[in-house]
Scaffold this active site. Sequence first.
Site, short mmCIF file in Angstrom:
data_model
loop_
_atom_site.label_atom_id
_atom_site.label_comp_id
_atom_site.label_asym_id
_atom_site.label_seq_id
_atom_site.Cartn_x
_atom_site.Cartn_y
_atom_site.Cartn_z
N LYS A 148 -4.26 -20.92 14.03
CA LYS A 148 -3.83 -20.45 15.35
C LYS A 148 -4.93 -20.80 16.33
O LYS A 148 -6.05 -20.29 16.26
CB LYS A 148 -3.60 -18.95 15.31
N LYS A 162 0.10 -23.05 14.97
CA LYS A 162 0.52 -22.56 16.28
C LYS A 162 -0.52 -22.91 17.34
O LYS A 162 -1.70 -22.70 17.07
CB LYS A 162 0.66 -21.04 16.17
C1 PBG Z 1 -0.68 -12.07 19.15
C2 PBG Z 1 0.17 -13.25 19.39
C3 PBG Z 1 0.15 -14.17 20.45
C4 PBG Z 1 1.24 -15.02 20.27
C5 PBG Z 1 1.85 -14.63 19.09
N1 PBG Z 1 1.17 -13.56 18.55
C6 PBG Z 1 -0.70 -14.26 21.66
C7 PBG Z 1 -2.12 -14.49 21.63
O1 PBG Z 1 -2.75 -14.73 20.60
O2 PBG Z 1 -2.65 -14.38 22.72
C8 PBG Z 1 1.65 -16.12 21.20
C9 PBG Z 1 3.07 -16.55 21.09
C10 PBG Z 1 3.56 -17.35 22.22
O3 PBG Z 1 2.82 -17.81 23.11
O4 PBG Z 1 4.78 -17.57 22.23
N2 PBG Z 1 -1.93 -12.27 18.67
#
Ligand code: PBG
Length: 330
Positions: free
Chosen positions: A201, A254
């Site tokens: 991520k 992601k």
């Molecule tokens: C929570 C989380 C996030 C997303 C999914 N889970 C945001 C972040 O890390 O700031 C983002 C999903 C999206 O942008 O569609 N940690």
Amino acid sequence: MAFPATRMRRLRRTDALRSMIRETELSVSQLVYPMFVTAEGGPRTPIASMPGIDRLSIDAAVAEARSAAELGIPAVLLFGLPASKDAEGSGAWDDEGIVQLATRAIKAACPELAVVCDLCLCEYTEHGHCGIVRTTTEGSFNGVDNDATLELLARTAVSQARAGADAIAPSDMMDGRVGVLRAALDEEGFSDLPIIAYSAKFASAFYGPFREAADSAPAFGDRRGYQMDPGNLREAVREAQLDAEEGADVLMVKPALPYLDVIRAVKEATGLPLAAYNVSGEYAMIKAAAAAGLLDERAAVLEALTAIRRAGADIVITYHAKEVARWLAQ
Ligand code: PBG
């Protein structure tokens, strides 16, 4: 005498032949539809940066889940917006918390639909970080306390499991969380419950609209201490391998479109089922361009999601899921 080879052109000439040699299929059976469930406000509150996506009350979430299931979408991914936030994010592991209530209600209404619970504290903490914040002796932000956060994540996973989740998807990026969650779930009798780990991520600007939707932008500091540097591919593969070793059932990359090479590399290195998250900013870009008349929305979405599948994703998490299901059914 050398003639140009014409085999490729011949095979592209008709729809029937093109479909026989298509290497990548996009099917509704691979889509996961993310939903924002809120404890406050009306049944549906539009999210300005994500046209077509609303914050939903529990009743509206049940209706939305039912319409996704009727379209053939196999799974939804739940995010919760609690009525109140605190320093630790205690709303996350409340057995009567927003995601727990929504999970129970959706499972009661559509038992065949898989409910995946996103597992993170950032929607529940008043500072918006994904864990317990450490401060320096002067009182300024000093990152997140990884190990103390693991304990709270484990509590949350068990609470989501008790509510009837079909899978848990940790998105916090704390080190060692997959192993800790696996142990906690096994100990509580949930050894059959799969973990879909957000393994790679990235600290991405493409989460902007999500943070508006979930009201989870960090109040100070940033997430670069725990999310990944966009330039790093080898580290992404290493993260994925560690999650696999710790017992993750499905890995995730992601965002998706700016990281297609990472999807391919993680798939090749691990061979585990792989999900890719076509995130809020990717969705917002296509929506905004289409609204401005700059591109053909349907063609752009189908092309983008096919490319994510071609890169190696088995599962695609996307806010476009319902419209794609309708297009594919035509
Ligand atoms: C929570 C989380 C996030 C997303 C999914 N889970 C945001 C972040 O890390 O700031 C983002 C999903 C999206 O942008 O569609 N940690």
